[in-house]
Motif scaffolding. Sequence first.
Motif, mmCIF file in Angstrom:
data_model
loop_
_atom_site.group_PDB
_atom_site.id
_atom_site.type_symbol
_atom_site.label_atom_id
_atom_site.label_comp_id
_atom_site.label_asym_id
_atom_site.label_seq_id
_atom_site.Cartn_x
_atom_site.Cartn_y
_atom_site.Cartn_z
ATOM 1 N N VAL A 224 19.976 75.132 67.826
ATOM 2 C CA VAL A 224 18.841 75.149 68.751
ATOM 3 C C VAL A 224 18.837 76.459 69.529
ATOM 4 O O VAL A 224 19.875 76.891 70.036
ATOM 5 C CB VAL A 224 18.915 73.963 69.736
ATOM 6 N N THR B 187 20.676 66.910 70.941
ATOM 7 C CA THR B 187 19.801 66.612 69.811
ATOM 8 C C THR B 187 20.085 65.230 69.247
ATOM 9 O O THR B 187 21.122 64.609 69.525
ATOM 10 C CB THR B 187 19.966 67.669 68.703
ATOM 11 N N VAL C 221 15.106 67.223 70.599
ATOM 12 C CA VAL C 221 15.865 68.329 71.177
ATOM 13 C C VAL C 221 15.665 68.354 72.688
ATOM 14 O O VAL C 221 14.549 68.133 73.184
ATOM 15 C CB VAL C 221 15.424 69.683 70.587
ATOM 16 N N GLN D 44 24.042 63.265 68.189
ATOM 17 C CA GLN D 44 24.980 64.377 68.023
ATOM 18 C C GLN D 44 26.410 63.876 68.138
ATOM 19 O O GLN D 44 26.689 62.849 68.773
ATOM 20 C CB GLN D 44 24.715 65.439 69.087
ATOM 21 N N ALA E 195 14.602 75.024 66.367
ATOM 22 C CA ALA E 195 15.648 74.071 65.997
ATOM 23 C C ALA E 195 15.708 73.999 64.477
ATOM 24 O O ALA E 195 14.687 73.735 63.825
ATOM 25 C CB ALA E 195 15.365 72.693 66.581
ATOM 26 N N ASP F 255 12.802 68.202 77.288
ATOM 27 C CA ASP F 255 13.126 67.632 75.986
ATOM 28 C C ASP F 255 11.863 67.282 75.230
ATOM 29 O O ASP F 255 10.821 67.002 75.817
ATOM 30 C CB ASP F 255 14.040 66.410 76.118
#
Length: 285
Positions: free
Chosen positions: A88, A101, A159, A119, A66, A170
């Motif tokens: 990513v 993200t 992420v 995001q 990322a 995640d």
Amino acid sequence: MRIRATVAVASGALALSALAVPAAQADGGRSWTPDLGLTAPQQAPAKERMAARALTVNGDLKITKAVVNGGKPIVVGTTAPKKVSVVVTATDDSGIADVATALWIGSDIESDDSFGFPQNEKKASCKAVNATTSTCTLTVTVDPGWLINSDATTWKVAVAALSKDGQDVDNTAFAKTKLQRLSKLTVNAAPEPVKKGKTLTVTGKLSRANWETGTYKGYAGQSVKLQFRKKNSKTYTTVKTLKTSNTGTLKTTVKASVDGYWRYTFAGTSTTPAVTAAGDFVDVK
């Protein structure tokens, strides 16, 4: 600061979103709620989804990279929101369906001291590298209207990734990025023109964004270099180093010898980026 973070599985495309809403109890009046929702063509069992939380790998599904803002610090001024990219890379034997993200600070994403920005998109723009790996791009907008000066520090990058066969994973602190306060630097060499051998006074000011007041405030006690470039040269040479006053101002004197450009340059700190003033030309008679 009173901030509450919650995590939930929701319908729709993969999304890690947040709402920055003022809270009556909040120091600085800010709050956020990151909600993580994962939906795939074939949803994995809830037990498996929860087991994957805060991991980088779930079975064949892996988040491998990322990168925020091209690997550069995020520099934010006093008024304009700064949109940055988050790229990513993830891999799974079935392929990647989506990623999500958010950028945040705090001891834990669900703790009272956390705060962040989500995001912008509902779904990432993904490009397949091969049958199993994709590179996906999202953007996050950092709004200085929500920032306090102590936010100029290292931020965590949360992420999430979703595979085409319904697995999800995640990691709330997969990567890091730096947030910095935009700096400004001025210079003025006087008098102009000046007689050869006479004293030239070079003044200036180093300032940086104060997110709490929405203004630029002098940066005190910082080392700044005074540099000179002859009229027909392309190279600046450092003449001396001085420190800014308690209001960020600079003042020094030199002897005028030849036509050329004077400037101040600041190397930067962990919270404030480097900045160089445009050269001020002085005609020496």
